[in-house]
Design an enzyme around this catalytic site. Structure first.
Site, mmCIF file in Angstrom:
data_model
loop_
_atom_site.group_PDB
_atom_site.id
_atom_site.type_symbol
_atom_site.label_atom_id
_atom_site.label_comp_id
_atom_site.label_asym_id
_atom_site.label_seq_id
_atom_site.Cartn_x
_atom_site.Cartn_y
_atom_site.Cartn_z
ATOM 1 N N HIS A 31 0.818 -1.215 0.000
ATOM 2 C CA HIS A 31 0.000 0.000 0.000
ATOM 3 C C HIS A 31 0.846 1.257 0.000
ATOM 4 O O HIS A 31 1.600 1.514 0.932
ATOM 5 C CB HIS A 31 -0.947 0.022 1.207
ATOM 6 C CG HIS A 31 -1.874 1.202 1.175
ATOM 7 N ND1 HIS A 31 -3.073 1.186 0.497
ATOM 8 C CD2 HIS A 31 -1.754 2.451 1.685
ATOM 9 C CE1 HIS A 31 -3.654 2.371 0.610
ATOM 10 N NE2 HIS A 31 -2.872 3.161 1.329
ATOM 11 N N HIS A 59 -1.909 3.981 -8.335
ATOM 12 C CA HIS A 59 -2.144 3.159 -9.519
ATOM 13 C C HIS A 59 -1.821 3.950 -10.780
ATOM 14 O O HIS A 59 -1.998 5.159 -10.828
ATOM 15 C CB HIS A 59 -3.587 2.644 -9.567
ATOM 16 C CG HIS A 59 -4.636 3.707 -9.405
ATOM 17 N ND1 HIS A 59 -4.960 4.238 -8.172
ATOM 18 C CD2 HIS A 59 -5.407 4.349 -10.309
ATOM 19 C CE1 HIS A 59 -5.908 5.162 -8.337
ATOM 20 N NE2 HIS A 59 -6.196 5.249 -9.610
#
Ligand code: AMP
Ligand code: ZN
Length: 114
Positions: A46, A100
């Site tokens: 993450h 992303h």
């Protein structure tokens, strides 16, 4: 990270249409494609956004671009070209708060901002 959609996808807890996976990186088709080919490439670990990238992440980020290149080759859109977009934060229009890379291909993309 708990309650992070892309962490769950990277762990296989939420299904995705996978394109690529290794120990550190995963790629899957965007559920709401903005182009004929729309792939998302993420670090499995993450990282909230581009603004949270640290010195220790530099090799990983470089590898993500290399993976994008590999996917472009394998999926056959390398020659025709493609676009990579990273939305960052509120003004950047980021909705999923896990870093992303959007990879868009398969048509001549419009709305060129820069
Ligand atoms: P962004 O607006 O840059 O945060 O992009 C988030 C992207 O995630 C959007 O293009 C969504 O269509 C995509 N997305 C949201 N949920 C999923 C999902 N479950 N599987 C694949 N893509 C998703
Ligand atoms: Zn996450």
């Amino acid at each position: 990270m708990e309650d992070c959609l892309f962490c769950k996808i990277s762990k296989g807890e939420i299904p995705s249409n996978k394109v690529y996976e290794d120990e550190e990186i995963m790629a899957f088709y965007d559920i709401n494609p903005a182009a004929p080919i729309h792939i998302l490439v993420i670090p499995k670990r993450h990282i909230t956004s581009l603004a949270e990238i640290e010195k220790k992440d530099e090799v990983l980020i470089g590898k993500i671009y290399s993976v994008i290149n590999q996917i472009a080759e394998e999926k056959g859109f390398k020659q025709e070209g493609f676009r990579v977009i990273v939305n960052c934060g509120k003004n950047g229009g980021q909705e999923v708060m896990h870093l992303h890379f959007h990879v868009l291909a398969g048509t001549k993309l419009g709305e060129k901002i820069v």
